[in-house]
Structure formats: structure tokens, C-alpha cells
Design a protein around this motif. Structure first.
Motif, short mmCIF file in Angstrom:
data_model
loop_
_atom_site.label_atom_id
_atom_site.label_comp_id
_atom_site.label_asym_id
_atom_site.label_seq_id
_atom_site.Cartn_x
_atom_site.Cartn_y
_atom_site.Cartn_z
N LEU A 156 0.67 3.94 -3.03
CA LEU A 156 0.20 5.30 -2.82
C LEU A 156 1.33 6.32 -3.04
O LEU A 156 1.09 7.42 -3.54
CB LEU A 156 -0.38 5.45 -1.41
CG LEU A 156 -1.61 4.57 -1.13
CD1 LEU A 156 -2.05 4.71 0.32
CD2 LEU A 156 -2.76 4.94 -2.06
N THR A 157 2.55 5.94 -2.68
CA THR A 157 3.68 6.86 -2.87
C THR A 157 3.94 7.10 -4.35
O THR A 157 4.13 8.24 -4.79
CB THR A 157 4.94 6.32 -2.19
OG1 THR A 157 4.66 6.09 -0.81
CG2 THR A 157 6.08 7.32 -2.30
N GLN A 183 -15.46 6.96 -2.81
CA GLN A 183 -14.88 8.08 -3.55
C GLN A 183 -15.56 8.26 -4.91
O GLN A 183 -15.74 9.38 -5.38
CB GLN A 183 -13.38 7.86 -3.73
CG GLN A 183 -12.56 8.08 -2.48
CD GLN A 183 -12.68 9.49 -1.94
OE1 GLN A 183 -12.78 10.46 -2.69
NE2 GLN A 183 -12.71 9.63 -0.62
N ASN A 219 0.83 -1.21 0.00
CA ASN A 219 0.00 0.00 0.00
C ASN A 219 0.86 1.26 0.00
O ASN A 219 0.58 2.24 -0.70
CB ASN A 219 -0.94 0.01 1.21
CG ASN A 219 -2.10 -0.96 1.05
OD1 ASN A 219 -2.43 -1.37 -0.06
ND2 ASN A 219 -2.72 -1.33 2.14
N GLY A 270 -7.22 4.54 -0.81
CA GLY A 270 -6.26 5.58 -1.19
C GLY A 270 -6.02 5.63 -2.68
O GLY A 270 -5.95 6.71 -3.29
N THR A 325 -9.00 7.05 -4.48
CA THR A 325 -9.03 8.50 -4.28
C THR A 325 -8.12 9.19 -5.28
O THR A 325 -8.48 10.21 -5.90
CB THR A 325 -8.59 8.85 -2.84
OG1 THR A 325 -9.44 8.19 -1.92
CG2 THR A 325 -8.63 10.35 -2.61
N PHE A 326 -6.93 8.62 -5.46
CA PHE A 326 -5.98 9.20 -6.42
C PHE A 326 -6.53 9.15 -7.85
O PHE A 326 -6.45 10.13 -8.60
CB PHE A 326 -4.66 8.44 -6.34
CG PHE A 326 -3.72 8.74 -7.48
CD1 PHE A 326 -3.02 9.94 -7.51
CD2 PHE A 326 -3.54 7.83 -8.51
CE1 PHE A 326 -2.15 10.22 -8.56
CE2 PHE A 326 -2.68 8.11 -9.56
CZ PHE A 326 -1.98 9.30 -9.58
N LYS A 334 1.14 9.08 -6.04
CA LYS A 334 1.17 10.51 -5.70
C LYS A 334 2.47 11.19 -6.17
O LYS A 334 2.82 12.27 -5.69
CB LYS A 334 1.03 10.70 -4.18
CG LYS A 334 -0.30 10.21 -3.61
CD LYS A 334 -1.40 11.20 -3.86
CE LYS A 334 -2.67 10.82 -3.14
NZ LYS A 334 -3.75 11.81 -3.33
N LEU A 363 -7.83 -0.21 2.88
CA LEU A 363 -7.22 1.10 3.08
C LEU A 363 -6.39 1.50 1.87
O LEU A 363 -6.45 2.63 1.38
CB LEU A 363 -6.34 1.09 4.34
CG LEU A 363 -7.05 1.11 5.68
CD1 LEU A 363 -6.06 0.92 6.82
CD2 LEU A 363 -7.82 2.41 5.87
N GLY A 364 -5.62 0.53 1.37
CA GLY A 364 -4.83 0.80 0.16
C GLY A 364 -5.70 1.05 -1.05
O GLY A 364 -5.44 1.96 -1.85
N THR A 395 -15.67 -0.10 -0.76
CA THR A 395 -14.49 0.74 -0.51
C THR A 395 -14.28 1.73 -1.65
O THR A 395 -14.05 2.93 -1.42
CB THR A 395 -13.24 -0.15 -0.36
OG1 THR A 395 -13.45 -1.09 0.70
CG2 THR A 395 -12.01 0.69 -0.04
#
Length: 538
Positions: free
Chosen positions: A41-42, A522, A37, A433, A436-437, A45, A429-430, A518
Motif C-alpha cells: 500500500l505504501t 470497490q 500489506n 486497499g 481501492t488504489f 500510494k 485488508l491488503g 473483497t
């Protein structure tokens, strides 16, 4: 001994080294999901840090410095996480001990513990930060200035692979939890072949000495006690005694049978409701029953007797040291055949068993009426204190003794469920995220689609279908892995369930629903936004 031994008449229930490896591996996989995750996410982003990277490089920063910076950030993140986890562990340890049946404590004074903790921080930080560090540090200032970094920050194949990998783990745990609970339900509800409920056993009955028969009669005076029996062994695990018998007055491999032999009295079959399918059980009216035997069906099958009633078996007398002669054998007449019943764990096949009439002071078993346990135990204790003064009074319920065999499996099921829930939460959770991105990246597209008449359900489907496809692919990969792993676990049981299609169907539905819920949070939020705001976002 605790983790590797598996013999008869152990002092207590053993552990199993396989569960150490299984749960240790699952814990590492859950940690790996969290690392995935972080990578996902890194890198997703990356565009938000592209200008920083470009400026640092233009001002003379080299790639090695950037790699150290990003690895340092990942290690710092791991350090903060470990601090929070450590505090949580202090508060959760009593609950964990209750869950596992252990009494663990945090080894505050152990250098190995603190060394492992620090090593874990560095290892997790390096694993989680390695790919983002090398990926982000590879940006070229010219690409950033020309606004080509979006292409660098959109490694879809890698992120898709990582999403699939983490949901393979989560789906495997969901399937495994279903199978474990189905097997435990099967064990608890399977017909054992005898009645284990509403029976209490007096432990250490040998302390009564010659008063044991009087104790039995006194128990029968209680209106709530229907039957009572004195025996050497009980139909519960590790209550067994093996001896070798023969079809003739000699020991030969083709004539001998190794079987459990239990000394019982005339009321044993009534107390435990053991079914006799041929012949009869022992009866005080027959003096010859002192040299009779009642075999179970497994013993008859091994002996090969088609019509066993009246046949003979021979047992060697005690204290025969030299080669046995024919007169050293006692002759027993088969008077009955008891239907097979499970007197050991369902991990084991039902083995050969013979009942013999004999004087025994091992245990007194009492069958009582429902709801009368307190009254019965009080009567047992008061009579015990009269007949065995000064001796400790102890009792147990047969159904509790039988259920205790599966304490390990019950704990395995609960721990597997906790791991499955934890893996799902971390995976979601991953996924949250990442979705969302993706929604942020497609904000203007969503606004244009709404202006052109796209519906909210259509937009939610559009934004969600890519992730749902990945979750479905993950489940298809997880299904054979879970089937193989749970088949290996079920092979430990002689009596087990078949893994049906419904397990995979429900596990797949649950995985997809959780993933969709999940993602749709979003997606729905973006689809409901005012398209004017979306078009102004850039």
C-alpha cells in the motif's frame, strides 16, 4: 518431558514441540502478511508523496534523511499497533487460556518480556518500512516535475508477487484446517470395536478391599444398571501392562510374544460389548478357565496360529531370578479370540492383548441405561460411603476418558481455524486497499467505458479478474505445500483419512469467493458511479 516425551502410562497428556514450531511459524507468517500489506500500500500510494519528496530534495534534503524519515514512520506505525495489540491481549487472554487449556499470564515484571516487545517493534517496523523507504527516497525531483512518477509508483510485478505470497499462506491454512477437522471427525466416528458409551468407572476400587464383590452385586441391584465388571485394566489409553509369553516352556525370540495382559472377570465382554470371533469368553461354569486365556486377533496373528482354540501359551511365574526351567512356566489354554478393538489412541496400531481371569481390584465398570447417569452415580456414592467410609469417592465416564486423548488435536483444529481466519482477514485488508488504489488510478478509464456502453458486471469483471488470477495462482502454489504438510501431520496416526480432492476444491472456492467479495466492493462502487463525476475527477 512435556514437549518431547511420548511413552506409555504418562502422568498426563503430553504436548508436542512440533506444534510449538508450527504455530510459531504461522504467527510469524501472519505478521509477515501484515508487513507485505504495508509495503504494497505504501508503494502503491507513492504518487501521493512524490511532491513532498521532490520539494525536500530540491531544498537540500538527502536520501539518507528521507530513508530515516520513512523508517521512522514505519516504526511509529508498529509502535501504535503494538500498543493496541497489547491492550487487546489483556482482554483476550482469558479467552485464549480457555481455547488452549492453559493458564498463561502477562509477565509484567520480566525484563525479557519488555525487551522482546521493544525489539519486536523495531524489527517489524524496519522489515515493513525498509522497501518503501528505499523505494520512495529514490524518486528524482526532475521525474516528479515532469509527471513521470506514475511510472515509478507502479511496480506491478513486485505487488503481484507479494499478493500471491500472502494468499499462498492463507490458502495453505484453509486447506490445513479442512484436513484437521476431517481427521478429527473420522476419529470421533470410527468404530472402536467395543462400546464406550453409557459406562461409568469407579476409580480407586482397591479401597473397597474384600468388599469389592459385594459392591458389584449391590450395583446390579439398581434397575438402571444392566451389567458390571471388575478388572485390572480398561479399554482406554495408558491402561496397559506388558508381559512376555511363549509358545513353549522356554524363551526364544522365534517363540516369544510381548503382549498386554489384563485381569478381568466373567462379565467383562458383556459390559464392554467385546465381540468374540472364535471360541468363547470366560464362563463360571468352567473351572478350567482359571488357567485359560482369550487373545485378540493381533496376538493370534503374531503367534501364527491358524486354528488357535485349544493351543497353549506359557508365561513365566513371578519371582524367578535365575535362568528359567520348564517348570517355572504356567500353561494357559486359548479358549477364545476377541475381535481387535482400539484400546489405545488411533495414533497407534492395535497390539497383542490377552485376557486372563484373575482377582483384581483396579476398577469397577458399570453399564447403565441412557438418561440415568445422575441416579446411578448417586447409588454408587451412597454404597461407596457405606463400604469404604472416609475414602474419597471418584468416578469417570469411559467415553470422556477416550475423548480426552484428542483434546490436543481438538485445540489444534480450533487454533488452526483462528489462524486461518486471521490470515484471511489480514490478506483481504491488503487486497481491499490495493483494489481501492487500482480503482482510483482507473477512474477516468471507467467513466469512458461507461459512456461507451460498458455494463456494471463487465466493469466489475474487468477490475477484478487480475486479482482473481493472482489468488488462483496462489492457491495452485499452496495446494502441494498444504498436501505435504498435512500428510506429515497425518503420519502421526496409524488410522487416518486420505486427503481427497474435495478438500482442495472447497478450499479453492472459499479463497476465490472471499477474494472476489473483497475486490468487488470497490469495483462495484466505481462501476455504479456517475461517469460524469469520473471524467471530472482529473
Amino acid at each position: 518431558i512435556h514437549l518431547y516425551s511420548d511413552y506409555q502410562v504418562e502422568l498426563m497428556a503430553n504436548g508436542d514441540i512440533r506444534y510449538i514450531w508450527i504455530f510459531g511459524s504461522i504467527a510469524l507468517f501472519v505478521l509477515l502478511i501484515a508487513c507485505i500489506n504495508f509495503m504494497n500500500l505504501t508503494t502503491a500510494k507513492a504518487t501521493q508523496r512524490s511532491e513532498e519528496i521532490a520539494v525536500r530534495k530540491v531544498l537540500g534534503g538527502n536520501r539518507k534523511q528521507l530513508i530515516y524519515q520513512f523508517l521512522g514512520e514505519a516504526v511509529l506505525m508498529a509502535f501504535i499497533a503494538v500498543v493496541l495489540a497489547f491492550v487487546s491481549s489483556v482482554f483476550l487472554l482469558p479467552w485464549f487460556n480457555e481455547l488452549t487449556g492453559k493458564s498463561l499470564s502477562i509477565p509484567w515484571s520480566s525484563p525479557l518480556f519488555w525487551t522482546s516487545l521493544i525489539g519486536g517493534i523495531l524489527l517489524v517496523g524496519l522489515i515493513a518500512g525498509s522497501y518503501p523507504a528505499f523505494f520512495l527516497s529514490s524518486f528524482k525531483p526532475i521525474d516528479v516535475l515532469k509527471d513521470h512518477v506514475g511510472r515509478l509508483g507502479s511496480d506491478e510485478k513486485l505487488r503481484s508477487t507479494l499478493v500471491v505470497f500472502q494468499f499462498v499462506i492463507a490458502s495453505t491454512l484453509i486447506i490445513g484446517t479442512f484436513v484437521i477437522y476431517q481427521q478429527l471427525t473420522y476419529i470421533q466416528n470410527k468404530e472402536l470395536g467395543f462400546q464406550k458409551d453409557q459406562i461409568v468407572v469407579l476409580n480407586g476400587a482397591y479401597a473397597l478391599g474384600n468388599n469389592i464383590q459385594a459392591y458389584k452385586q449391590q450395583m446390579l441391584q439398581h434397575e438402571a444398571i444392566s451389567t458390571a465388571t471388575i478388572s485390572s485394566y480398561l479399554p482406554i489409553p495408558s491402561s496397559r501392562s506388558n508381559s512376555t509369553y511363549s509358545k513353549a516352556r522356554e524363551f526364544r525370540q522365534d517363540l516369544a510374544i510381548n503382549m498386554d495382559n489384563w485381569n478381568v472377570d466373567f462379565d467383562y465382554d458383556d459390559t464392554y460389548d467385546i465381540e468374540v470371533v472364535e471360541g468363547r469368553f470366560f464362563d463360571e461354569a468352567y473351572a478350567t478357565d482359571s488357567m485359560a486365556v482369550v487373545l485378540n486377533e493381533s496376538a493370534v496373528d503374531i503367534l501364527g496360529y491358524e486354528d488357535p482354540i485349544g493351543k497353549k501359551i506359557y508365561g513365566l511365574r513371578d519371582n524367578v531370578s535365575s535362568a528359567p526351567a520348564p517348570e517355572d512356566f504356567d500353561e494357559y489354554t486359548i479358549i477364545g479370540v476377541a475381535k481387535n478393538f482400539h484400546y489405545e489412541s488411533l495414533r497407534e496400531n492395535i497390539e497383542a492383548l490377552g485376557f486372563f481371569i484373575g482377582r483384581s481390584t483396579g476398577a469397577v465398570s458399570l453399564r447403565f441405561q441412557p438418561g440415568e447417569s445422575a441416579s446411578v452415580i448417586s447409588h454408587m456414592e451412597s454404597t461407596w460411603n457405606d463400604m469404604a467410609p472416609g475414602q474419597p469417592f471418584s468416578y469417570r465416564f469411559v467415553d470422556d476418558s477416550f475423548a480426552s486423548m484428542y483434546d490436543a488435536e481438538q485445540r489444534v483444529g480450533t487454533i488452526a481455524m483462528v489462524f486461518a481466519i486471521l490470515a484471511i482477514i489480514v490478506s483481504c485488508l491488503g487486497l481491499f486497499g490495493l483494489s481501492t488504489f487500482v480503482v482510483e488510478q482507473r477512474t477516468k478509464e471507467i467513466g469512458i467505458r461507461k459512456v461507451l456502453g460498458a455494463s456494471v458486471p463487465g466493469l466489475v469483471t474487468l477490475l477484478s479478474k487480475g486479482f482473481i488470477k493472482l489468488v488462483l495462482l496462489a492457491f495452485l502454489l499452496a495446494a502441494p505445500l498444504a498436501w505435504y504438510g498435512m500428510s506429515e501431520w497425518l503420519s502421526n496416526f496409524a488410522y487416518r483419512i486420505d486427503i481427497g480432492y474435495s478438500v482442495f476444491l472447497w478450499a479453492g472456492i472459499i479463497a476465490v469467493i472471499i477474494a472476489f467479495m473483497t475486490i468487488s466492493v470497490q469495483s462495484l462502487k466505481a462501476a455504479l458511479n456517475n461517469p460524469v463525476e469520473a471524467l471530472r475527477s482529473e
